[in-house]
Design an enzyme around this catalytic site. Structure first.
Site, PDB file in Angstrom:
ATOM      1  N   PRO A  83       7.111  19.519  25.024  1.00 12.59           N
ATOM      2  CA  PRO A  83       6.746  20.664  24.175  1.00 12.59           C
ATOM      3  C   PRO A  83       5.417  20.426  23.479  1.00 12.59           C
ATOM      4  CG  PRO A  83       8.502  19.355  23.161  1.00 12.59           C
ATOM      5  CD  PRO A  83       8.297  18.815  24.536  1.00 12.59           C
ATOM      6  N   TYR A 135      11.823  22.462  15.079  1.00 10.22           N
ATOM      7  CA  TYR A 135      11.477  21.647  13.911  1.00 10.22           C
ATOM      8  C   TYR A 135      12.510  21.911  12.822  1.00 10.22           C
ATOM      9  CZ  TYR A 135       6.828  20.321  15.580  1.00 10.22           C
ATOM     10  OH  TYR A 135       5.786  19.774  16.275  1.00 10.22           O
ATOM     11  N   ARG A 170      -4.161  12.668  11.067  1.00 11.77           N
ATOM     12  CA  ARG A 170      -5.074  12.682  12.230  1.00 11.77           C
ATOM     13  C   ARG A 170      -6.491  12.952  11.749  1.00 11.77           C
ATOM     14  NH1 ARG A 170      -1.019  16.624  15.294  1.00 11.77           N
ATOM     15  NH2 ARG A 170       0.810  15.281  15.077  1.00 11.77           N
ATOM     16  N   HIS A 271       5.663  10.799  20.118  1.00  8.91           N
ATOM     17  CA  HIS A 271       4.876  12.030  19.960  1.00  8.91           C
ATOM     18  C   HIS A 271       3.472  11.781  20.540  1.00  8.91           C
ATOM     19  CE1 HIS A 271       5.725  15.707  17.360  1.00  8.91           C
ATOM     20  NE2 HIS A 271       4.499  15.987  17.743  1.00  8.91           N
ATOM     21  N   SER A 303       5.229   9.740  26.349  1.00  7.50           N
ATOM     22  CA  SER A 303       4.169   9.055  25.600  1.00  7.50           C
ATOM     23  C   SER A 303       3.428   8.087  26.501  1.00  7.50           C
ATOM     24  CB  SER A 303       4.688   8.307  24.359  1.00  7.50           C
ATOM     25  OG  SER A 303       5.202   9.251  23.418  1.00  7.50           O
ATOM     26  N   ARG A 326      -0.128  15.629  27.117  1.00 12.58           N
ATOM     27  CA  ARG A 326      -1.571  15.893  27.260  1.00 12.58           C
ATOM     28  C   ARG A 326      -2.028  16.161  28.698  1.00 12.58           C
ATOM     29  NH1 ARG A 326      -1.069  11.671  23.693  1.00 12.58           N
ATOM     30  NH2 ARG A 326      -1.916  11.885  21.594  1.00 12.58           N
TER      31      ARG A 326
END
Ligand SMILES: Cc1cc2nc3c(=O)[nH]c(=O)nc-3n(C[C@H](O)[C@H](O)[C@H](O)COP(=O)(O)O)c2cc1C
Length: 374
Positions: A83, A135, A170, A271, A303, A326
């Site tokens: 997701p 979430y 980040r 994540h 990951s 990604r």
């Protein structure tokens, strides 16, 4: 006619480089980025790279298959789509393309709460292969409304993400001034102006928006979700009748407690290194969690998987099904649907070669005997 001088993207790094050229910096770094100094993401990938697959000679591996199963449902590829919020940032039409890809290859596509297309459209375009990613929500009335909506749309699997008590720190997102919905200052406007192929298409189509909420104020990506606790998980188990998967597990004790509560799947993930640079490396936790849980709970992994050899490694370490995040977005950003088609074509080729080299004919045969730490 094929331009003999055009660049051919084959590996994840090729697609990443092409995506970097096409996307505004702000968006490329949102997709590419990780928490703090990015060391969690980089080191986990380095560990995956260093894992060795045990070669086995003189086994007849003529008949090999990449077909697999997830929750007993057949899939035509051994990799699903993790997701991701706002995948539309990779390019106009990204959500629809991923959902249709899931339908074509019968693989799960994760639909983030923060998706840029509605969960109903995901269910339709994926022909039921979509998994909804939830979430934490403190308001039980709103939560039950959402759960009913997800059930009504036909979802059979709910993925509850637990590694986000707060959105990860980040630095790139802060430096680039990333906000959702976008707020445009001179820096962002300049960034968009020097990436016209992305910006013009997006201008015609409209900026990416949260697809699951008609009112932009009803979802805040940066909200604290620190109230999530074990009571909430029990509540969710009681209120969700279908498969419940917990995503973001990196702790064997947590995994055992979740199994005790009756969840159907444990999704080992950091994540993609986006939450805590110093978290345990998910690739090291995968075999430990498998050992702690035994074989009667489904274990999923994502990951840092980038190649066919990486996929084989995840299966050898105990995953029942592997996911990537990604790579899907980078491949789409690089060259829309063709990017995804090419990336998956070479990923499959490499997976199949790796299986031949270790004497395995199908994904189920891949096991712990096939791998060792360097
Ligand atoms: C751009 C982006 C957005 C993401 N959004 C979500 C999300 O909304 N919910 C979630 O559970 N995970 C989200 N993730 C994490 C992915 O589901 C997955 O865990 C991660 O991408 C796996 O690592 P990989 O990118 O190295 O394959 C996101 C990841 C990326 C790259």
């Amino acid at each position: 006619m094929l331009n003999p001088f055009s660049k051919v993207d084959i590996s994840f790094d090729d697609f990443r480089q092409s995506a970097k050229k096409r996307l505004p910096k702000l968006l490329f770094e949102y997709i590419d980025g990780a928490a703090s100094d990015s060391s969690g993401e980089i080191d986990n990938r380095e560990l995956i790279r260093k894992l060795r697959l045990k070669t086995k000679a003189l086994i007849n591996v003529e008949d090999r298959s990449l077909n697999h199963k997830v929750f007993r449902i057949p899939s035509k590829l051994p990799v699903g789509i993790a997701p991701m919020g706002m995948v539309q940032m990779a390019g106009v039409g990204a959500d629809e393309a991923l959902a249709k890809y899931a339908a074509k290859y019968e693989i799960p596509v994760g639909v983030s709460t923060a998706a840029s297309m509605s969960l109903e459209k995901y269910a339709e375009y994926s022909r039921g292969y979509a998994w909804f990613q939830l979430y934490y929500m403190a308001d039980h009335v709103e939560l039950e409304k959402l759960l009913n909506r997800i059930l009504k749309a036909g979802y059979k699997t709910l993925v509850f993400t637990i590694d986000v008590p707060e959105v990860g720190f980040r630095p790139n997102e802060i430096k680039n001034g990333l906000t959702m919905p976008f707020k445009l200052g001179p820096r962002q406007i300049f960034d968009f102006a020097i990436h016209p192929s992305w910006s013009l298409k997006t201008l015609l189509h409209g900026a990416p928006k949260f697809g699951n909420f008609s009112d932009t104020n009803s979802f805040n990506r940066n909200a604290s979700r620190a109230g999530a606790d074990w009571e909430f998980l029990k509540y969710l188990r009681d209120h969700w009748p279908n498969n419940l998967v917990i995503k973001g597990v990196l702790n064997t004790e947590d995994a055992k407690n979740m199994k005790g509560i009756g969840v159907d799947g444990i999704y080992v993930s950091s994540h993609g290194g986006r939450q805590l640079a110093s978290a345990p490396h998910p690739i090291e936790m995968l075999p430990k969690i498998r050992k702690a849980l035994g074989n009667d709970v489904q274990i999923f992994y994502d990951s840092g998987l980038r190649s066919g050899e990486d996929l084989v490694k995840a299966y050898a370490l105990g995953a029942n099904f592997a996911f990537m995040g990604r790579p899907w977005s980078m491949a789409y950003a690089a060259n829309n649907r063709h990017g995804i088609d090419n990336y998956i074509k070479y990923l499959c080729k490499e997976t199949s070669v790796a299986m031949a080299m270790i004497g395995r004919r199908n994904i189920e045969e891949i096991c712990f005997d096939d791998i060792f730490w360097n």
